[in-house]
Design a protein around this motif. Structure first.
Motif, mmCIF file in Angstrom:
data_model
loop_
_atom_site.group_PDB
_atom_site.id
_atom_site.type_symbol
_atom_site.label_atom_id
_atom_site.label_comp_id
_atom_site.label_asym_id
_atom_site.label_seq_id
_atom_site.Cartn_x
_atom_site.Cartn_y
_atom_site.Cartn_z
ATOM 1 N N GLU A 57 0.818 -1.210 0.000
ATOM 2 C CA GLU A 57 0.000 0.000 0.000
ATOM 3 C C GLU A 57 0.855 1.264 0.000
ATOM 4 O OE1 GLU A 57 -2.864 -0.587 3.148
ATOM 5 O OE2 GLU A 57 -3.544 -2.470 2.224
ATOM 6 N N TRP A 58 2.105 1.179 0.475
ATOM 7 C CA TRP A 58 3.019 2.314 0.324
ATOM 8 C C TRP A 58 3.287 2.565 -1.156
ATOM 9 C CZ3 TRP A 58 7.734 3.027 -2.004
ATOM 10 C CH2 TRP A 58 8.407 4.222 -1.715
ATOM 11 N N VAL A 59 3.502 1.504 -1.909
ATOM 12 C CA VAL A 59 3.754 1.640 -3.343
ATOM 13 C C VAL A 59 2.503 2.118 -4.063
ATOM 14 C CG1 VAL A 59 4.382 0.415 -5.459
ATOM 15 C CG2 VAL A 59 5.554 -0.136 -3.309
ATOM 16 N N ARG A 60 1.366 1.528 -3.737
ATOM 17 C CA ARG A 60 0.121 1.791 -4.461
ATOM 18 C C ARG A 60 -0.560 3.083 -4.018
ATOM 19 N NH1 ARG A 60 -0.907 -0.998 -9.136
ATOM 20 N NH2 ARG A 60 1.131 -1.962 -9.210
ATOM 21 N N VAL A 112 5.948 -15.495 -11.293
ATOM 22 C CA VAL A 112 6.178 -14.172 -10.725
ATOM 23 C C VAL A 112 7.101 -13.422 -11.674
ATOM 24 C CG1 VAL A 112 7.055 -12.827 -8.778
ATOM 25 C CG2 VAL A 112 5.957 -15.039 -8.368
ATOM 26 N N LYS A 113 6.752 -12.187 -11.959
ATOM 27 C CA LYS A 113 7.589 -11.339 -12.812
ATOM 28 C C LYS A 113 8.045 -10.146 -11.998
ATOM 29 C CE LYS A 113 7.696 -9.043 -17.313
ATOM 30 N NZ LYS A 113 7.339 -7.668 -17.454
ATOM 31 N N PHE A 114 9.353 -9.884 -12.041
ATOM 32 C CA PHE A 114 9.934 -8.745 -11.347
ATOM 33 C C PHE A 114 10.271 -7.673 -12.376
ATOM 34 C CE2 PHE A 114 11.083 -12.436 -8.678
ATOM 35 C CZ PHE A 114 10.444 -12.058 -7.509
ATOM 36 N N ASN A 115 9.640 -6.524 -12.254
ATOM 37 C CA ASN A 115 9.862 -5.408 -13.170
ATOM 38 C C ASN A 115 10.806 -4.383 -12.560
ATOM 39 O OD1 ASN A 115 8.236 -6.360 -15.216
ATOM 40 N ND2 ASN A 115 6.461 -5.113 -14.664
ATOM 41 N N THR A 116 11.677 -3.828 -13.399
ATOM 42 C CA THR A 116 12.441 -2.656 -12.989
ATOM 43 C C THR A 116 11.580 -1.418 -13.216
ATOM 44 O OG1 THR A 116 13.395 -2.482 -15.203
ATOM 45 C CG2 THR A 116 14.643 -3.732 -13.571
ATOM 46 N N VAL A 117 11.897 -0.339 -12.545
ATOM 47 C CA VAL A 117 11.168 0.920 -12.713
ATOM 48 C C VAL A 117 11.746 1.654 -13.918
ATOM 49 C CG1 VAL A 117 10.515 3.124 -11.681
ATOM 50 C CG2 VAL A 117 10.695 1.077 -10.249
ATOM 51 N N GLU A 118 10.941 1.825 -14.959
ATOM 52 C CA GLU A 118 11.390 2.568 -16.135
ATOM 53 C C GLU A 118 11.403 4.067 -15.810
ATOM 54 O OE1 GLU A 118 12.351 1.405 -19.101
ATOM 55 O OE2 GLU A 118 12.010 -0.705 -18.613
ATOM 56 N N PRO A 119 12.388 4.809 -16.287
ATOM 57 C CA PRO A 119 12.447 6.255 -16.017
ATOM 58 C C PRO A 119 11.471 7.044 -16.874
ATOM 59 C CG PRO A 119 14.328 5.586 -17.340
ATOM 60 C CD PRO A 119 13.582 4.330 -17.004
ATOM 61 N N LYS A 125 10.790 10.513 -11.888
ATOM 62 C CA LYS A 125 11.000 11.214 -10.628
ATOM 63 C C LYS A 125 11.599 10.286 -9.572
ATOM 64 C CE LYS A 125 7.166 14.374 -11.554
ATOM 65 N NZ LYS A 125 5.811 14.824 -11.134
ATOM 66 N N MET A 126 11.196 9.013 -9.606
ATOM 67 C CA MET A 126 11.747 8.049 -8.646
ATOM 68 C C MET A 126 13.230 7.812 -8.900
ATOM 69 S SD MET A 126 8.596 5.311 -8.452
ATOM 70 C CE MET A 126 9.427 4.278 -7.246
ATOM 71 N N HIS A 127 13.620 7.747 -10.179
ATOM 72 C CA HIS A 127 15.038 7.597 -10.506
ATOM 73 C C HIS A 127 15.832 8.796 -9.992
ATOM 74 C CE1 HIS A 127 15.724 4.063 -13.226
ATOM 75 N NE2 HIS A 127 14.405 4.065 -13.192
ATOM 76 N N GLU A 128 15.290 9.988 -10.181
ATOM 77 C CA GLU A 128 15.983 11.210 -9.786
ATOM 78 C C GLU A 128 16.118 11.320 -8.267
ATOM 79 O OE1 GLU A 128 13.580 14.189 -11.578
ATOM 80 O OE2 GLU A 128 14.387 13.876 -13.604
#
Length: 305
Positions: A57-60, A112-119, A125-128
């Motif tokens: 829920e922190w992510v969502r 299960v699929k693990f995704n990286t966060v695309e910039p 903003k998360m990358h930065e």
């Protein structure tokens, strides 16, 4: 939920179309799950970004959505699905990856699929801000998933790094998972407002919108849009940087040209993951074309090489 979801699913059944759904799971009732499983070649993925309510829920950003998502998964399993769980990895939740696999096992998921966060958009903003993992961490994580975590479960595990970083046996072996190639040369997105777009990134980049289903025939858009023709004619010999030098480029097709365009306004720019890894000496040397092959490939525009 789309107000005509039942009519859409009925049309998919009548036309014998494949159904592939990615969902947060919270509105997946038992009846809806049964409707989806009745479609031919149906497949459902559900986003689960943590092994407990606090993390997910922190992510969502929505209180109570964890239990709702789990109930949606249970409804899918009860209807006959073995859904895939998708976890997007960031600094806040990376410590729960193994626990999410255990959760998937208990729920009756199939993979299960693990995704990286695309910039892109929020991801940019998360990358930065440093909320995402460094390229060193991401490359190391891929090795751990494919060599250690995979050995701890009977479920299939997938990691969304570019295929240059995957062992050939993982892709092409007897129990390989395939290449996971983006179907950019055989798909066209339709946005919620009815506009044709390269893919969902058309929501963010209006120049990648090509018309509207109410006024523009699909055949005309598909055959006559200059940008789409540019993609067909340029794959994969026009790629630049490390992607242009990669042995896998004819299969990988730049990993995600929409993402490449978002960052640089060029479809042929190198993918961010591969570029960062190459700069730090982490790109696999065995996946780089020999110099002579590079010259021949560029000289002949990819033909006959």
């Amino acid at each position: 939920m789309h107000p005509q979801i039942h009519e859409i699913l009925e049309l998919i059944r009548v036309e014998s179309l494949n159904l592939n759904v990615e969902t947060n799971g919270v509105l997946c009732t038992p009846d809806l799950a049964k409707e989806m499983v009745a479609c031919s070649n149906s497949f459902v993925s559900v986003s689960v970004d943590g092994a407990n309510a606090e993390t997910h829920e922190w992510v969502r950003g929505v209180g109570g959505c964890f239990e709702d998502a789990l109930q949606g998964i249970r409804n899918l399993v009860e209807a006959g699905f073995r859904p895939q769980l998708i976890m997007t990895i960031m600094r806040h939740n990376k410590g729960q990856m193994a626990s999410v696999v255990r959760l998937a096992e208990r729920l009756g998921a199939g993979s299960v699929k693990f995704n990286t966060v695309e910039p892109t958009a929020r991801g940019e903003k998360m990358h930065e801000s440093g909320e995402t993992l460094s390229i060193e961490e991401l490359v190391s994580l891929g090795r751990w998933i494919e060599n250690t975590l995979s050995a701890s479960t009977s479920l299939r595990l997938y990691y969304s790094h570019p295929m240059a970083f995957s062992p050939l046996g993982k892709m092409f072996g007897e129990n390989g998972d395939g290449c996971g190639v983006c179907g950019i040369l055989s798909i066209l997105g339709v946005l919620a407002n009815g506009s044709y777009a390269l893919c969902g990134i058309g929501e963010t980049l209006p120049e990648l919108v090509f018309g509207h289903i109410a006024t523009d025939p699909l055949k005309k858009v598909w055959n006559n849009t200059p940008l789409l023709n540019e993609l067909r004619e340029g794959m994969a010999w026009r790629f630049e940087g490390i992607c242009g030098d990669c042995l896998m480029k004819g299969i990988c097709l730049g990993s995600c040209v929409a993402q490449n365009y978002y960052r640089s306004k060029s479809f042929w720019a190198p993918h961010w993951y591969c570029e960062d890894a190459h700069k730090r000496g982490l790109f696999p040397e065995t996946r780089v074309l020999p110099d002579k092959t590079k010259r021949d490939y560029r000289q002949h525009g990819g033909e006959g090489v």
